[in-house]
Write a protein that holds these residues in place. Structure first.
Motif, PDB file in Angstrom:
ATOM      1  N   TYR A 245       0.828  -1.197   0.000  1.00 21.60           N
ATOM      2  CA  TYR A 245       0.000   0.000   0.000  1.00 21.60           C
ATOM      3  C   TYR A 245       0.866   1.253   0.000  1.00 21.60           C
ATOM      4  O   TYR A 245       1.903   1.304   0.669  1.00 21.60           O
TER       5      TYR A 245
ATOM      6  N   ILE B 272      -3.869   4.402   3.388  1.00 17.61           N
ATOM      7  CA  ILE B 272      -4.333   3.925   4.690  1.00 17.61           C
ATOM      8  C   ILE B 272      -4.821   5.088   5.545  1.00 17.61           C
ATOM      9  O   ILE B 272      -4.033   5.887   6.061  1.00 17.61           O
TER      10      ILE B 272
ATOM     11  N   GLY C 189      -6.745   2.031  10.468  1.00 10.14           N
ATOM     12  CA  GLY C 189      -5.953   0.869  10.830  1.00 10.14           C
ATOM     13  C   GLY C 189      -6.825  -0.344  11.101  1.00 10.14           C
ATOM     14  O   GLY C 189      -8.055  -0.308  10.925  1.00 10.14           O
TER      15      GLY C 189
ATOM     16  N   PHE D 247     -10.635  -3.758   7.313  1.00 15.37           N
ATOM     17  CA  PHE D 247      -9.533  -2.866   6.966  1.00 15.37           C
ATOM     18  C   PHE D 247      -9.658  -2.401   5.514  1.00 15.37           C
ATOM     19  O   PHE D 247      -9.569  -1.201   5.208  1.00 15.37           O
TER      20      PHE D 247
ATOM     21  N   ASN E 169     -10.889   1.504   4.150  1.00 15.53           N
ATOM     22  CA  ASN E 169      -9.904   2.265   3.384  1.00 15.53           C
ATOM     23  C   ASN E 169     -10.313   2.439   1.926  1.00 15.53           C
ATOM     24  O   ASN E 169     -10.124   3.519   1.351  1.00 15.53           O
TER      25      ASN E 169
END
Length: 217
Positions: free
Chosen positions: A69, A74, A77, A89, A93
């Motif tokens: 990534y 990001i 988290g 996750f 994102n």
């Protein structure tokens, strides 16, 4: 692995995420870890919108560990204490970049080997339901609640996944009665999902007739 993915992601200015296929190693027997029908082809690029639709629909892996990534990608988290955390996750994102020009680029050469042993502690207990199904159900409910606030068009895709996971867990509870002794809270949760959210479970993936009979008699 990471050097190769780094070169790939650098070659696409709009790529914030690069991934390669996963190889399944089960006691020394190697095979492709295939999720859905998506084939990794070198240099193929897709938008975050397309990628989210695929992994929510179980047509590509939602694993975090075969990917590289860019830092900018990001925004969220991993959630503390959660199982099946890769799914959440990637969902949160990808949501941040949904509808933008930012996307996902593929590599066709496998780099990550997922090793599993038949006699490992994770695969020895055959008397209780698979609690991963409970985690998937919980995560789907969280995603459904979130989608209701910003993109209801994706709801039918998640309905199919929660239907499969919750009904399969419920079937295991019936066939493996020791599950309720070991996982009372998890079993109570699945029971409530089946009873209170039944309206979701009329439009999804087909199940075995026997499992339908058990759950809906």
């Amino acid at each position: 692995m990471y050097e190769y993915l780094y070169r790939t992601i650098k070659s696409h200015s709009d790529a914030y995420l690069a991934a390669s296929p996963i190889i399944n190693n089960r006691d020394g027997v190697f095979s492709t870890f295939q999720i859905g029908n998506t084939i990794y082809r070198e240099g193929d690029f897709m938008s975050m919108e397309e990628y989210m639709r695929l992994f929510l629909n179980f047509q590509i892996d939602s694993s975090a560990w075969n990917k590289l990534y860019k830092r900018e990608f990001i925004k969220h988290g991993f959630l503390k204490g959660r199982t099946n955390e890769d799914y959440l996750f990637l969902y949160y994102n990808c949501k941040e970049w949904y509808g933008s020009k930012v996307g996902f680029v593929m590599c066709e050469t496998p780099h990550y080997y997922y090793s599993r042993r038949a006699n490992s502690i994770c695969h020895q207990d055959k008397n209780h339901m698979d609690t991963l199904l409970v985690a998937v159900t919980k995560n789907c409910i969280e995603i459904i609640d979130d989608l209701n606030s910003w993109n209801t068009s994706l709801l039918p895709i998640v309905y199919r996944r929660i239907e499969y996971a919750s009904l399969k867990a419920n079937g295991q509870m019936i066939l493996l009665p020791k599950s309720e002794e070991k996982y009372p809270e998890e079993c109570d949760f699945i029971d409530k999902v089946i009873r209170q959210r039944l309206s979701l479970f009329r439009r999804g993936m087909s199940l075995m007739n026997r499992e339908k009979l058990i759950n809906f008699r």
